[in-house]
Motif scaffolding. Sequence first.
Motif, PDB file in Angstrom:
ATOM      1  N   TYR A 446     -37.400 -44.841 -48.299  1.00 46.00           N
ATOM      2  CA  TYR A 446     -38.240 -45.336 -49.403  1.00 46.00           C
ATOM      3  C   TYR A 446     -38.106 -44.435 -50.630  1.00 46.00           C
ATOM      4  O   TYR A 446     -37.981 -44.917 -51.764  1.00 46.00           O
ATOM      5  CB  TYR A 446     -39.695 -45.388 -48.936  1.00 46.00           C
ATOM      6  N   CYS A 447     -38.105 -43.122 -50.435  1.00 42.97           N
ATOM      7  CA  CYS A 447     -37.951 -42.187 -51.552  1.00 42.97           C
ATOM      8  C   CYS A 447     -36.569 -42.316 -52.188  1.00 42.97           C
ATOM      9  O   CYS A 447     -36.436 -42.239 -53.427  1.00 42.97           O
ATOM     10  CB  CYS A 447     -38.181 -40.757 -51.072  1.00 42.97           C
ATOM     11  N   ASN A 450     -36.564 -45.435 -54.410  1.00 47.81           N
ATOM     12  CA  ASN A 450     -37.295 -45.201 -55.651  1.00 47.81           C
ATOM     13  C   ASN A 450     -36.499 -44.323 -56.610  1.00 47.81           C
ATOM     14  O   ASN A 450     -36.479 -44.569 -57.825  1.00 47.81           O
ATOM     15  CB  ASN A 450     -38.648 -44.539 -55.357  1.00 47.81           C
ATOM     16  N   LYS A 453     -33.840 -46.436 -58.183  1.00 51.15           N
ATOM     17  CA  LYS A 453     -34.385 -47.319 -59.216  1.00 51.15           C
ATOM     18  C   LYS A 453     -34.675 -46.562 -60.494  1.00 51.15           C
ATOM     19  O   LYS A 453     -34.420 -47.047 -61.599  1.00 51.15           O
ATOM     20  CB  LYS A 453     -35.660 -47.987 -58.694  1.00 51.15           C
ATOM     21  N   ASN A 454     -35.207 -45.354 -60.364  1.00 47.13           N
ATOM     22  CA  ASN A 454     -35.519 -44.547 -61.550  1.00 47.13           C
ATOM     23  C   ASN A 454     -34.261 -44.153 -62.303  1.00 47.13           C
ATOM     24  O   ASN A 454     -34.227 -44.155 -63.531  1.00 47.13           O
ATOM     25  CB  ASN A 454     -36.301 -43.293 -61.142  1.00 47.13           C
TER      26      ASN A 454
END
Length: 488
Positions: A446-447, A450, A453-454
Amino acid sequence: MAIKVVGRTDYMAQEKKKGGVLPPDGGWGWMIVAGCFVVTVCTRAVTRCISIFFVEFQMHFAKDYSGTAWIHSLVDCTTMLCAPLGSLIGNQLSCRIAVILGGFLASVGLVLSSFATSLEYLYATLGLLTGLGFALCYTPAIAMVGIYFCERKALAYGIAMSGSGIGTFILAPVVQLLIEHYSWRGALLILGGFVLNLCVCGALLRPIILKEEEACPLPVDSECGYSVKPPTLNGGPTRSAASDAKQRCFQSMQEYHFLLMPDFLVLAGSFLLLASGCSLPFVYLVPYALDVGVGHQHAAFLMSILGVIDIVGNITFGWLTDRRCLKKYRNICYMFAVGMEGLCCLFIPLLRTFVWLVPFSVLYGYFDGAYVALIPVVTSDVVGRQYLSSALGVVYFLHAVPYLVSPPIGGWLVDTTGTYTATFFLSGFALISSSLLLFSVAIIRYCQRNQKKNSLSKIPKLVSCEGKQVDYYPPKNKDLMLIIPATS
């Protein structure tokens, strides 16, 4: 203009000509579920009921508990250890042939056991031969449910796997009654005839061919679709025996391609920890209850409660995880069930009366049924339908050694410490560690998503150049531009 009405049978026949069909999610699939249900009754429930013969074997052969206990351990271990063999036969021939052959071997093993003259004889017939027959039946039958169902997969598995709890609840008193009326030899002979019903269940397993996009191992966003087709060796037909053998060898290697997937390796490690802890409460719950002063009838009733609630967990948790709101979170539901089961084991040393042990049996039985129903679902989500049979063979193979080793280790802890606390703590920590391993990997993934995406959001957007003339290769010095006169 005439309109031709095409029935479901005609539609499936047309789809087969096109190269496969979609998962029916019903229809004959419910017969597959019924067949798998009976398979779990005849394999897992009969295996649990073998412990009822322990006292009879001890009295007849004048052996100690540890020597007699190896019979049950061998049946369980052989069933799980030979699970990949069941997958191999199911993949190379068919699941129908594997189950019919396994039913015949298991029946022969039980019938031969009724003529036993020593414990070593029972090790070979009841432990090895019957265990091998159960192995050939168990994995292919479970894999067939995953082939026939997609949208209602968890519910189908919940119903199919509930055969273990229902069979234990019904067969346990029946086997005891058979022993009282016909002795242990007659009871084994009757069980051999009962297990022969596995051949009938095998006949129900009608094979189907799924479309290629339904059988690929790499999942995408859609529930039942896959993104990448498995590689093939040769686009055209084979032209020689050597090339044909080479292609079969390549396809056999492809069946275990999932072993290189990081997600499956993590799942395999989690299953090892799970198998190390899940069997201990079934073995030591009744002895612990007797040790704290619970009567024999009440102690046996705790196992009955556990078996009945196990059925409820199979069906209800399977139905819940098929709901639209929870379908995307089936892995989390599996982690939750395993973790809660581990917490129950950590609290059992504080429960020293029958009134307090009943809630333990209810909670442990429910979460045990919940995660058992989700094991094939979670495995299918990771490897895909094409590799489900082979993957389940590996998964149940991983259960073999912990099933064989964990009960003796638990008994050694009881002998060393004089209490059951260390044994139940071992079970609880193993189950919680299994859940935490999957949870940690899920958090890391999950990290990473993210972070990706960033990083993509920081990339400047390109301005559209539609309708504009752009000089892609402007010269560094404008004075050096060549002026080409227009020709008339």
